[in-house]
Motif scaffolding. Structure first.
Motif, short mmCIF file in Angstrom:
data_model
loop_
_atom_site.label_atom_id
_atom_site.label_comp_id
_atom_site.label_asym_id
_atom_site.label_seq_id
_atom_site.Cartn_x
_atom_site.Cartn_y
_atom_site.Cartn_z
N LEU A 9 5.05 6.30 -83.80
CA LEU A 9 5.68 5.86 -85.06
C LEU A 9 5.62 6.89 -86.19
N ALA A 10 5.13 8.08 -85.90
CA ALA A 10 5.09 9.13 -86.94
C ALA A 10 6.40 9.93 -86.90
N ARG A 11 6.50 10.91 -87.81
CA ARG A 11 7.73 11.69 -87.88
C ARG A 11 8.07 12.38 -86.56
N SER A 12 7.08 12.57 -85.71
CA SER A 12 7.35 13.17 -84.40
C SER A 12 8.30 12.30 -83.57
N SER A 32 -3.85 10.31 -82.52
CA SER A 32 -3.93 9.25 -83.52
C SER A 32 -4.30 9.91 -84.84
N ILE A 33 -3.74 9.40 -85.93
CA ILE A 33 -4.10 9.93 -87.26
C ILE A 33 -5.53 9.51 -87.60
N ARG A 34 -6.04 8.48 -86.91
CA ARG A 34 -7.29 7.86 -87.33
C ARG A 34 -8.54 8.40 -86.62
N SER A 37 -8.60 13.66 -84.09
CA SER A 37 -8.10 14.61 -83.08
C SER A 37 -7.14 15.65 -83.70
N MET A 38 -6.55 15.29 -84.84
CA MET A 38 -5.60 16.22 -85.45
C MET A 38 -6.30 17.23 -86.36
N ARG A 39 -7.61 17.19 -86.40
CA ARG A 39 -8.38 18.19 -87.17
C ARG A 39 -9.15 19.11 -86.22
N SER A 40 -8.89 19.02 -84.92
CA SER A 40 -9.58 19.90 -83.97
C SER A 40 -9.04 21.33 -84.14
N GLY A 50 -2.28 20.40 -89.85
CA GLY A 50 -2.80 19.33 -89.00
C GLY A 50 -1.88 18.13 -88.95
N ARG A 51 -0.58 18.39 -88.87
CA ARG A 51 0.41 17.31 -88.87
C ARG A 51 1.22 17.31 -87.58
N VAL A 52 1.81 16.16 -87.30
CA VAL A 52 2.82 16.09 -86.25
C VAL A 52 4.18 15.89 -86.93
N PRO A 53 5.27 16.34 -86.31
CA PRO A 53 5.34 16.89 -84.97
C PRO A 53 5.00 18.37 -84.88
N VAL A 54 4.55 18.73 -83.65
CA VAL A 54 4.55 20.12 -83.20
C VAL A 54 5.30 20.11 -81.88
N PHE A 63 6.66 23.77 -85.85
CA PHE A 63 6.21 22.58 -86.60
C PHE A 63 7.21 22.30 -87.71
N GLU A 64 7.07 21.16 -88.39
CA GLU A 64 7.99 20.60 -89.40
C GLU A 64 9.19 19.94 -88.69
N SER A 65 9.29 18.64 -88.87
CA SER A 65 10.31 17.89 -88.10
C SER A 65 11.73 18.38 -88.40
N GLY A 66 12.04 18.65 -89.69
CA GLY A 66 13.40 19.08 -90.00
C GLY A 66 13.74 20.41 -89.33
N ALA A 100 16.29 13.21 -95.77
CA ALA A 100 15.45 12.35 -94.92
C ALA A 100 13.97 12.62 -95.19
N GLU A 101 13.63 13.87 -95.52
CA GLU A 101 12.23 14.17 -95.85
C GLU A 101 11.86 13.72 -97.26
N THR A 102 12.86 13.62 -98.17
CA THR A 102 12.59 13.00 -99.48
C THR A 102 12.11 11.57 -99.24
N LEU A 107 7.53 7.57 -98.23
CA LEU A 107 6.82 6.68 -97.29
C LEU A 107 5.39 7.17 -97.07
N GLU A 108 5.23 8.48 -96.94
CA GLU A 108 3.90 9.04 -96.72
C GLU A 108 2.96 8.68 -97.88
N ASN A 109 3.47 8.79 -99.11
CA ASN A 109 2.62 8.48 -100.27
C ASN A 109 2.33 6.99 -100.38
N1 GSH Z 1 7.15 17.56 -93.53
C1 GSH Z 1 6.42 17.36 -92.31
C2 GSH Z 1 5.43 16.24 -92.49
C3 GSH Z 1 4.61 15.97 -91.25
C4 GSH Z 1 3.60 14.86 -91.48
O1 GSH Z 1 3.05 14.71 -92.57
N2 GSH Z 1 3.33 14.10 -90.42
C5 GSH Z 1 2.37 13.03 -90.54
C6 GSH Z 1 2.75 11.87 -89.63
S1 GSH Z 1 4.29 11.15 -90.10
C7 GSH Z 1 1.01 13.53 -90.11
O2 GSH Z 1 0.91 14.27 -89.17
N3 GSH Z 1 -0.04 13.11 -90.82
C8 GSH Z 1 -1.38 13.44 -90.48
C9 GSH Z 1 -2.21 13.66 -91.69
O3 GSH Z 1 -1.69 13.58 -92.81
O4 GSH Z 1 -3.40 13.90 -91.51
C10 GSH Z 1 7.39 17.09 -91.17
O5 GSH Z 1 8.49 16.58 -91.46
O6 GSH Z 1 7.08 17.40 -90.01
#
Ligand code: GSH
Length: 218
Positions: A9-12, A32-34, A37-40, A50-54, A63-66, A100-102, A107-109
């Motif tokens: 359900l993330a941007r990936s 999982s964000i929780r 694992s994304m800080r390894s 440390g974000r998805v997608p990669v 990296f960066e979905s756009g 779409a990233e706006t 949503l992220e905030n």
């Molecule tokens: N602008 C980036 C944002 C990526 C992003 O923030 N992904 C979130 C999930 S939707 C994430 O990985 N969050 C993990 C975190 O903030 O620790 C993109 O579009 O790829």
């Protein structure tokens, strides 16, 4: 070899859906964000923030979905998911990828305030009100502009994947019935076989515990 680093359900999900539209063979590495694992160090070597997608794609790491969506559309132009560079509609397509990233950042905030903040920390009510109003304004602007079946008059494109993903998630914060044209558009998007195949590989989400997060009382 193509491998998507993905959180359900993330941007990936944008990349997952796009790869299904293109018809690629790929592996999915789930996170999982929780659970930390994304800080390894291994993951941070792939994704600086440390974000998805990669996406690992034939030896490259993106990296960066756009950017990934644009790179995939350009690598597989035969899929017809973008107006060609220099053609009419290209500027609008690029605008929509970023718009779409706006929506994604709003949503992220909202997620940070209403989903991820842990007690004793409390969400800022004025900030949540502002974010919610800005999200509604961003959707209302698209509702007013929606003239055909898809964002671009030329038909379905990867811009619909980028924006449609955010529209789906906005349901956690706003009443989507306020946007009847976008709702009809969303029904068209989710009826696509590639969307269904992507959903089947999305995995179980552990981001939202509730169906709706209203603006909290002062
Ligand atoms: N602008 C980036 C944002 C990526 C992003 O923030 N992904 C979130 C999930 S939707 C994430 O990985 N969050 C993990 C975190 O903030 O620790 C993109 O579009 O790829």
């Amino acid at each position: 070899m193509i491998r998507l680093h993905h959180v359900p359900l993330a941007r990936s999900f944008r990349v997952l859906w796009l790869m299904e539209e293109i018809g690629l063979d790929y592996e999915v590495a789930y996170y999982s964000i929780r659970d930390g694992s994304m800080r390894s160090p291994e993951f941070l070597a792939l994704s600086p923030a440390g974000r998805v997608p990669v996406l690992e794609h034939e030896g490259a790491v993106w990296f960066e979905s756009g950017a990934i969506v644009q790179m995939l559309c350009e690598t597989y132009p035969e899929a017809g998911l973008m107006p060609a560079p220099g053609s009419a509609g290209r500027a609008h397509w690029l605008e929509m990828l970023s718009y779409a990233e706006t929506v994604g950042c709003l949503l992220e905030n909202l997620n940070l305030n209403l989903v991820f903040l842990r007690p004793p920390a409390k969400p800022s009510v004025p900030v949540v009100k502002l974010l919610n109003a800005r999200l509604r304004a961003a959707l209302a602007a698209m509702e007013a502009r929606m003239a055909g079946d898809y964002l671009l008059p030329s038909g379905f494109s990867a811009a619909d994947i980028m924006f449609g993903y955010g529209f789906e998630l906005a349901r956690y914060y706003v009443d989507l019935d306020a946007y009847p044209r976008l709702m009809a558009y969303w029904e068209r998007l989710r009826a696509r076989p590639a969307y269904g195949r992507a959903k089947a590989r999305d995995g179980e989400q552990d981001i939202y515990a509730r169906d709706f997060y209203p603006v909290p009382e002062e």
